[in-house]
Design a protein around this motif. Structure first.
Motif, PDB file in Angstrom:
ATOM      1  N   VAL A 163      30.942 107.732 -32.945  1.00  0.00           N
ATOM      2  CA  VAL A 163      31.579 108.663 -32.777  1.00  0.00           C
ATOM      3  C   VAL A 163      32.092 109.093 -34.320  1.00  0.00           C
ATOM      4  O   VAL A 163      32.905 108.636 -34.984  1.00  0.00           O
ATOM      5  CB  VAL A 163      32.926 108.915 -31.821  1.00  0.00           C
ATOM      6  N   ILE A 164      31.684 110.182 -34.952  1.00  0.00           N
ATOM      7  CA  ILE A 164      32.076 110.833 -36.192  1.00  0.00           C
ATOM      8  C   ILE A 164      32.809 111.962 -35.954  1.00  0.00           C
ATOM      9  O   ILE A 164      32.540 112.965 -35.130  1.00  0.00           O
ATOM     10  CB  ILE A 164      30.772 111.257 -36.941  1.00  0.00           C
ATOM     11  N   VAL A 165      34.053 111.919 -36.395  1.00  0.00           N
ATOM     12  CA  VAL A 165      34.848 112.933 -36.054  1.00  0.00           C
ATOM     13  C   VAL A 165      35.345 113.840 -37.424  1.00  0.00           C
ATOM     14  O   VAL A 165      34.780 113.581 -38.472  1.00  0.00           O
ATOM     15  CB  VAL A 165      36.375 112.579 -35.628  1.00  0.00           C
ATOM     16  N   GLY A 166      35.910 114.734 -37.276  1.00  0.00           N
ATOM     17  CA  GLY A 166      36.232 115.868 -38.563  1.00  0.00           C
ATOM     18  C   GLY A 166      37.304 114.940 -39.464  1.00  0.00           C
ATOM     19  O   GLY A 166      37.698 113.852 -39.407  1.00  0.00           O
ATOM     20  N   ASP A 167      37.276 115.631 -40.821  1.00  0.00           N
ATOM     21  CA  ASP A 167      37.905 115.068 -41.863  1.00  0.00           C
ATOM     22  C   ASP A 167      39.344 115.144 -41.756  1.00  0.00           C
ATOM     23  O   ASP A 167      40.161 114.571 -42.632  1.00  0.00           O
ATOM     24  CB  ASP A 167      37.579 115.900 -43.239  1.00  0.00           C
ATOM     25  N   GLY A 168      40.125 115.745 -40.729  1.00  0.00           N
ATOM     26  CA  GLY A 168      41.612 115.953 -40.447  1.00  0.00           C
ATOM     27  C   GLY A 168      42.221 114.199 -40.574  1.00  0.00           C
ATOM     28  O   GLY A 168      41.452 113.583 -40.191  1.00  0.00           O
ATOM     29  N   PRO A 169      43.429 113.985 -41.169  1.00  0.00           N
ATOM     30  CA  PRO A 169      43.954 112.867 -41.470  1.00  0.00           C
ATOM     31  C   PRO A 169      44.303 112.109 -39.924  1.00  0.00           C
ATOM     32  O   PRO A 169      44.180 110.867 -39.882  1.00  0.00           O
ATOM     33  CB  PRO A 169      45.375 113.290 -41.842  1.00  0.00           C
ATOM     34  N   ASP A 170      44.407 112.883 -39.046  1.00  0.00           N
ATOM     35  CA  ASP A 170      44.346 112.069 -37.543  1.00  0.00           C
ATOM     36  C   ASP A 170      43.219 112.471 -36.675  1.00  0.00           C
ATOM     37  O   ASP A 170      43.372 112.222 -35.352  1.00  0.00           O
ATOM     38  CB  ASP A 170      45.622 112.542 -37.064  1.00  0.00           C
ATOM     39  N   ALA A 171      42.198 112.942 -36.944  1.00  0.00           N
ATOM     40  CA  ALA A 171      41.166 113.208 -36.256  1.00  0.00           C
ATOM     41  C   ALA A 171      40.805 112.181 -35.091  1.00  0.00           C
ATOM     42  O   ALA A 171      40.299 112.135 -34.331  1.00  0.00           O
ATOM     43  CB  ALA A 171      40.047 113.795 -36.912  1.00  0.00           C
ATOM     44  N   ALA A 172      40.426 111.165 -36.031  1.00  0.00           N
ATOM     45  CA  ALA A 172      39.899 109.676 -35.409  1.00  0.00           C
ATOM     46  C   ALA A 172      41.090 109.352 -34.241  1.00  0.00           C
ATOM     47  O   ALA A 172      40.728 109.176 -33.140  1.00  0.00           O
ATOM     48  CB  ALA A 172      39.671 108.810 -36.046  1.00  0.00           C
ATOM     49  N   ASP A 173      42.122 109.378 -34.860  1.00  0.00           N
ATOM     50  CA  ASP A 173      43.289 109.020 -33.888  1.00  0.00           C
ATOM     51  C   ASP A 173      43.509 109.817 -32.512  1.00  0.00           C
ATOM     52  O   ASP A 173      43.619 109.357 -31.487  1.00  0.00           O
ATOM     53  CB  ASP A 173      44.677 108.996 -34.707  1.00  0.00           C
ATOM     54  N   ASP A 174      43.454 111.103 -32.934  1.00  0.00           N
ATOM     55  CA  ASP A 174      43.566 112.077 -31.981  1.00  0.00           C
ATOM     56  C   ASP A 174      42.337 111.932 -30.800  1.00  0.00           C
ATOM     57  O   ASP A 174      42.828 112.034 -29.544  1.00  0.00           O
ATOM     58  CB  ASP A 174      43.363 113.616 -32.345  1.00  0.00           C
ATOM     59  N   TRP A 175      41.017 111.532 -31.175  1.00  0.00           N
ATOM     60  CA  TRP A 175      39.958 111.523 -30.418  1.00  0.00           C
ATOM     61  C   TRP A 175      40.233 110.235 -29.376  1.00  0.00           C
ATOM     62  O   TRP A 175      40.004 110.363 -28.314  1.00  0.00           O
ATOM     63  CB  TRP A 175      38.479 111.237 -31.148  1.00  0.00           C
ATOM     64  N   ILE A 176      40.558 109.339 -30.070  1.00  0.00           N
ATOM     65  CA  ILE A 176      40.795 107.990 -29.135  1.00  0.00           C
ATOM     66  C   ILE A 176      42.154 108.101 -28.091  1.00  0.00           C
ATOM     67  O   ILE A 176      41.986 108.040 -26.919  1.00  0.00           O
ATOM     68  CB  ILE A 176      41.054 106.896 -30.190  1.00  0.00           C
ATOM     69  N   ALA A 177      43.167 108.816 -28.748  1.00  0.00           N
ATOM     70  CA  ALA A 177      44.411 108.991 -28.009  1.00  0.00           C
ATOM     71  C   ALA A 177      43.957 109.824 -26.682  1.00  0.00           C
ATOM     72  O   ALA A 177      44.521 109.626 -25.677  1.00  0.00           O
ATOM     73  CB  ALA A 177      45.502 109.537 -28.731  1.00  0.00           C
ATOM     74  N   GLU A 178      42.941 110.775 -26.760  1.00  0.00           N
ATOM     75  CA  GLU A 178      42.856 111.963 -26.111  1.00  0.00           C
ATOM     76  C   GLU A 178      41.991 111.186 -24.610  1.00  0.00           C
ATOM     77  O   GLU A 178      41.860 111.663 -23.558  1.00  0.00           O
ATOM     78  CB  GLU A 178      42.095 112.929 -26.398  1.00  0.00           C
ATOM     79  N   ARG A 179      41.232 109.941 -24.850  1.00  0.00           N
ATOM     80  CA  ARG A 179      40.401 109.199 -24.133  1.00  0.00           C
ATOM     81  C   ARG A 179      40.960 107.993 -23.592  1.00  0.00           C
ATOM     82  O   ARG A 179      40.430 107.425 -22.390  1.00  0.00           O
ATOM     83  CB  ARG A 179      39.217 109.328 -24.671  1.00  0.00           C
ATOM     84  N   ALA A 180      41.674 107.452 -24.334  1.00  0.00           N
ATOM     85  CA  ALA A 180      42.262 106.096 -23.731  1.00  0.00           C
ATOM     86  C   ALA A 180      43.266 106.091 -22.664  1.00  0.00           C
ATOM     87  O   ALA A 180      44.173 106.886 -22.868  1.00  0.00           O
ATOM     88  CB  ALA A 180      42.885 105.207 -25.114  1.00  0.00           C
ATOM     89  N   VAL A 181      42.894 105.178 -21.727  1.00  0.00           N
ATOM     90  CA  VAL A 181      43.666 104.975 -20.392  1.00  0.00           C
ATOM     91  C   VAL A 181      43.871 103.714 -19.981  1.00  0.00           C
ATOM     92  O   VAL A 181      43.281 102.677 -20.661  1.00  0.00           O
ATOM     93  CB  VAL A 181      42.965 105.989 -19.268  1.00  0.00           C
ATOM     94  N   ARG A 182      44.666 103.454 -19.141  1.00  0.00           N
ATOM     95  CA  ARG A 182      44.797 102.117 -18.500  1.00  0.00           C
ATOM     96  C   ARG A 182      43.317 101.380 -18.057  1.00  0.00           C
ATOM     97  O   ARG A 182      42.371 102.100 -17.567  1.00  0.00           O
ATOM     98  CB  ARG A 182      45.523 102.230 -17.243  1.00  0.00           C
ATOM     99  N   GLY A 183      43.272 100.251 -18.726  1.00  0.00           N
ATOM    100  CA  GLY A 183      41.743  99.621 -18.504  1.00  0.00           C
ATOM    101  C   GLY A 183      41.098  99.667 -19.629  1.00  0.00           C
ATOM    102  O   GLY A 183      39.992  98.992 -19.831  1.00  0.00           O
ATOM    103  N   ASP A 184      41.531 100.506 -20.697  1.00  0.00           N
ATOM    104  CA  ASP A 184      41.070 100.350 -22.063  1.00  0.00           C
ATOM    105  C   ASP A 184      41.520  99.580 -23.044  1.00  0.00           C
ATOM    106  O   ASP A 184      42.741  99.128 -22.732  1.00  0.00           O
ATOM    107  CB  ASP A 184      40.708 101.863 -22.626  1.00  0.00           C
ATOM    108  N   ILE A 185      40.940  99.404 -24.160  1.00  0.00           N
ATOM    109  CA  ILE A 185      41.524  98.729 -24.994  1.00  0.00           C
ATOM    110  C   ILE A 185      41.294  99.439 -26.352  1.00  0.00           C
ATOM    111  O   ILE A 185      40.192  99.919 -26.876  1.00  0.00           O
ATOM    112  CB  ILE A 185      40.786  97.245 -25.443  1.00  0.00           C
ATOM    113  N   VAL A 186      42.480  99.777 -27.334  1.00  0.00           N
ATOM    114  CA  VAL A 186      42.434 100.186 -28.535  1.00  0.00           C
ATOM    115  C   VAL A 186      42.525  99.234 -29.605  1.00  0.00           C
ATOM    116  O   VAL A 186      43.547  98.634 -29.667  1.00  0.00           O
ATOM    117  CB  VAL A 186      43.422 101.620 -28.579  1.00  0.00           C
TER     118      VAL A 186
END
Length: 161
Positions: A51-74
């Protein structure tokens, strides 16, 4: 997507344990999302998604945080992302094998903020310790343990790729 499927989200730009994640995920039949700001090589496998995200400083973090739920591993070394993952109910592991939990994340955030303040004031100039072989081993143990624990809790259906 199967809601009981274990997914591993990797904050990949500076992650030193990607090969280990791929090996463990293949063994357990777990979907992996390698999230980064730039193109990086990943193995060709149906259970690994780049998954390639935009250049923003927290773009990868935001993408992950928006999807991670119980049962996932970050998997991340980023403390604010770790806090967001813990809040979402995900298992969060640092590349050195450090497990972040509700019990530990508050103190971890406070320590991070204090160290940032001290560095800003010029009082501390060193960074984190170099990554060592024992860190890799601790990470492998923590990741395997997290997956086994999630499977016992009813997660772990086959990846829906």
């Amino acid at each position: 997507m199967d809601p009981t499927q274990i997914r591993i989200f990797v904050d990949a730009d500076a992650c030193p344990v990607k090969p280990e994640i791929y090996r463990v995920a293949e063994r357990h039949g777990t979907q992996v999302f390698v999230v980064a700001n730039s193109m990086m090589a990943i193995p060709r496998a149906p259970w690994i998604e780049r998954v390639i995200v935009g250049d923003g400083p927290d773009a990868a973090d935001d993408w992950i945080a928006e999807r991670a739920v119980r049962g996932d591993i970050v998997v991340t070394a980023d403390i604010p992302l770790a806090a967001r993952g813990v809040k979402a109910g995900a298992d969060v592991i640092g590349p050195t094998g450090r497990v972040f939990s509700e019990a530990s994340i508050g103190m971890t955030l406070a320590s991070r903020d204090l160290m940032d303040d001290l560095r800003s004031a010029g009082m501390i100039t060193g960074g984190p310790k170099p990554f060592a072989p024992r860190d890799r081993s601790a990470f492998l143990s923590a990741l395997d343990l997290a997956i086994v624990r999630l499977k016992r809790a009813g997660f772990g259906g086959s990846p829906s790729v």
